[in-house]
Design a protein around this motif. Sequence first.
Motif, PDB file in Angstrom:
ATOM      1  N   GLU A  57       0.825  -1.210   0.000  1.00  0.00           N
ATOM      2  CA  GLU A  57       0.000   0.000   0.000  1.00  0.00           C
ATOM      3  C   GLU A  57       0.859   1.260   0.000  1.00  0.00           C
ATOM      4  O   GLU A  57       0.473   2.279  -0.557  1.00  0.00           O
ATOM      5  CB  GLU A  57      -0.926   0.025   1.230  1.00  0.00           C
ATOM      6  N   PHE A  58       2.001   1.183   0.620  1.00  0.00           N
ATOM      7  CA  PHE A  58       2.904   2.328   0.655  1.00  0.00           C
ATOM      8  C   PHE A  58       3.607   2.488  -0.690  1.00  0.00           C
ATOM      9  O   PHE A  58       3.729   3.594  -1.204  1.00  0.00           O
ATOM     10  CB  PHE A  58       3.940   2.158   1.773  1.00  0.00           C
ATOM     11  N   ALA A  59       4.065   1.386  -1.246  1.00  0.00           N
ATOM     12  CA  ALA A  59       4.831   1.417  -2.489  1.00  0.00           C
ATOM     13  C   ALA A  59       4.027   2.007  -3.645  1.00  0.00           C
ATOM     14  O   ALA A  59       4.596   2.675  -4.512  1.00  0.00           O
ATOM     15  CB  ALA A  59       5.329   0.023  -2.840  1.00  0.00           C
ATOM     16  N   VAL A  60       2.709   1.785  -3.674  1.00  0.00           N
ATOM     17  CA  VAL A  60       1.895   2.297  -4.778  1.00  0.00           C
ATOM     18  C   VAL A  60       1.354   3.703  -4.517  1.00  0.00           C
ATOM     19  O   VAL A  60       0.744   4.293  -5.401  1.00  0.00           O
ATOM     20  CB  VAL A  60       0.726   1.341  -5.117  1.00  0.00           C
ATOM     21  N   ASN A  61       1.588   4.238  -3.353  1.00  0.00           N
ATOM     22  CA  ASN A  61       1.119   5.585  -3.037  1.00  0.00           C
ATOM     23  C   ASN A  61       1.890   6.591  -3.882  1.00  0.00           C
ATOM     24  O   ASN A  61       3.118   6.614  -3.867  1.00  0.00           O
ATOM     25  CB  ASN A  61       1.338   5.866  -1.545  1.00  0.00           C
ATOM     26  N   PRO A  62       1.193   7.458  -4.633  1.00  0.00           N
ATOM     27  CA  PRO A  62       1.909   8.415  -5.487  1.00  0.00           C
ATOM     28  C   PRO A  62       2.767   9.402  -4.697  1.00  0.00           C
ATOM     29  O   PRO A  62       3.687  10.002  -5.247  1.00  0.00           O
ATOM     30  CB  PRO A  62       0.796   9.133  -6.252  1.00  0.00           C
ATOM     31  N   LEU A  63       2.510   9.554  -3.421  1.00  0.00           N
ATOM     32  CA  LEU A  63       3.303  10.468  -2.597  1.00  0.00           C
ATOM     33  C   LEU A  63       4.368   9.733  -1.788  1.00  0.00           C
ATOM     34  O   LEU A  63       4.972  10.306  -0.883  1.00  0.00           O
ATOM     35  CB  LEU A  63       2.392  11.265  -1.662  1.00  0.00           C
ATOM     36  N   SER A  64       4.617   8.474  -2.112  1.00  0.00           N
ATOM     37  CA  SER A  64       5.548   7.673  -1.311  1.00  0.00           C
ATOM     38  C   SER A  64       6.941   8.292  -1.239  1.00  0.00           C
ATOM     39  O   SER A  64       7.587   8.230  -0.192  1.00  0.00           O
ATOM     40  CB  SER A  64       5.617   6.239  -1.821  1.00  0.00           C
ATOM     41  N   GLN A  65       7.406   8.909  -2.320  1.00  0.00           N
ATOM     42  CA  GLN A  65       8.750   9.500  -2.279  1.00  0.00           C
ATOM     43  C   GLN A  65       8.818  10.670  -1.295  1.00  0.00           C
ATOM     44  O   GLN A  65       9.805  10.818  -0.568  1.00  0.00           O
ATOM     45  CB  GLN A  65       9.196   9.941  -3.678  1.00  0.00           C
TER      46      GLN A  65
END
Length: 136
Positions: A57-65
């Motif tokens: 769920e974190f990896a696909v979050n567009p704001l993860s970076q």
Amino acid sequence: MGNTSSMLTQYDIEEVQQHCKDAFTQQEIVSLYQRFCQLDRNNCGFIPSDEFLSIPEFAVNPLSQSLLRMLDGLNFKEFVAFLSAFSPRATLHHKIEFIFKVYDTDCNGKVSFHDVLRALRDLTGPFMSEKQREKL
């Protein structure tokens, strides 16, 4: 604070609860500690950013970076403080401060035009040109 939930003392729980301004109950803190220990695969007492990317769920979050910038190298107390913005018990002010930090990518205390462009890049990916982002 050690790496197993049995090493989390009542004092530790209360200290973390106070640090996160009661955003989590004591039982929730124990659960968060167990999750923290699962993510701390190297048993070093903190979670490097690559461990967060192992959470789908974190990896696909567009704001993860942007979030990784805030997360890299957190110990348990900092981990809970970070997550406290997502608690329904967190104040509106706390949530607004958190969102501001996500978008202030250069950590200069301002959300600049460059910060907004970076966020738009993260959110739109290849579906919007750089010129469209700048115009927006």
